[in-house]
Design a protein around this motif. Sequence first.
Motif, PDB file in Angstrom:
ATOM      1  N   SER A  68       2.231  31.567  -0.503  1.00 37.85           N
ATOM      2  CA  SER A  68       3.281  32.252   0.262  1.00 37.85           C
ATOM      3  C   SER A  68       4.217  33.018  -0.658  1.00 37.85           C
ATOM      4  N   LEU A  73      10.695  28.591   1.977  1.00 36.54           N
ATOM      5  CA  LEU A  73      10.606  28.531   3.438  1.00 36.54           C
ATOM      6  C   LEU A  73       9.577  27.497   3.879  1.00 36.54           C
ATOM      7  N   LEU A 114      12.328  38.374  13.296  1.00 40.46           N
ATOM      8  CA  LEU A 114      12.588  37.330  12.300  1.00 40.46           C
ATOM      9  C   LEU A 114      11.471  36.291  12.276  1.00 40.46           C
ATOM     10  N   ILE A 115      10.958  35.935  13.443  1.00 38.70           N
ATOM     11  CA  ILE A 115       9.812  35.013  13.481  1.00 38.70           C
ATOM     12  C   ILE A 115       8.611  35.662  12.792  1.00 38.70           C
ATOM     13  N   SER A 118       9.167  35.743   9.000  1.00 42.04           N
ATOM     14  CA  SER A 118       8.995  34.435   8.357  1.00 42.04           C
ATOM     15  C   SER A 118       7.516  34.048   8.291  1.00 42.04           C
ATOM     16  N   LEU A 121       5.862  36.190   5.517  1.00 41.18           N
ATOM     17  CA  LEU A 121       6.217  35.769   4.154  1.00 41.18           C
ATOM     18  C   LEU A 121       5.640  34.409   3.789  1.00 41.18           C
ATOM     19  N   THR A 122       5.168  33.661   4.767  1.00 37.40           N
ATOM     20  CA  THR A 122       4.642  32.323   4.479  1.00 37.40           C
ATOM     21  C   THR A 122       3.147  32.230   4.781  1.00 37.40           C
ATOM     22  N   TRP A 125       0.935  35.946   4.113  1.00 38.32           N
ATOM     23  CA  TRP A 125       1.243  36.723   2.910  1.00 38.32           C
ATOM     24  C   TRP A 125       0.003  36.974   2.062  1.00 38.32           C
ATOM     25  N   ASP A 135       0.926  39.421  11.180  1.00 34.94           N
ATOM     26  CA  ASP A 135       2.370  39.209  11.291  1.00 34.94           C
ATOM     27  C   ASP A 135       3.177  40.426  10.834  1.00 34.94           C
TER      28      ASP A 135
END
Length: 172
Positions: A68, A73, A114-115, A118, A121-122, A125, A135
Amino acid sequence: MRTDTTPHLEVGRDRRDAVLRYALLPLRVFLGITFLYAGLDKLTDSAFMHASGAGSLGDLMRNVRGSSAVPALVDLALKSPVGFGYAIALGELAVGIGTLLGLLSRLAALGGALISLSLWLTVSWASSPYYYGNDLAYLMAWLPLILAGAPVFSLDSALRARRRQFVGWWPR
């Protein structure tokens, strides 16, 4: 031979205005249904809301931690995978309902963005090439709705019209 084209231009402008007004409606419906479904799917999946085990959120987070972009996170989610799972699922439900109803539509779109951010990025990615991870595409899809809101077929627009009607009625 006709020289005055003003009525024709007005009809064209009205049609263009209508198209622009409704242009984001398909995107709003798609994102609303998708996020509503995603939240319901997580809440009804017997394996997902567990700290460990096949198909659990805990195992998913442990598997993506090394790849990630923001491992912190993932670590935060791993402190309480079940709580984090419920937070994501309920957030997706709220975003989906708000988007479909057009209630607090810009806030709902911000929540969806925002969901998606996140998750990008996790979880997604490490997708290679980057466009395999959906995403990021969802994040980009939320941006026009953050900017424009829900101008048609929405509770926001109905409430706005009601406020205008009330303000116009109020004696001065």
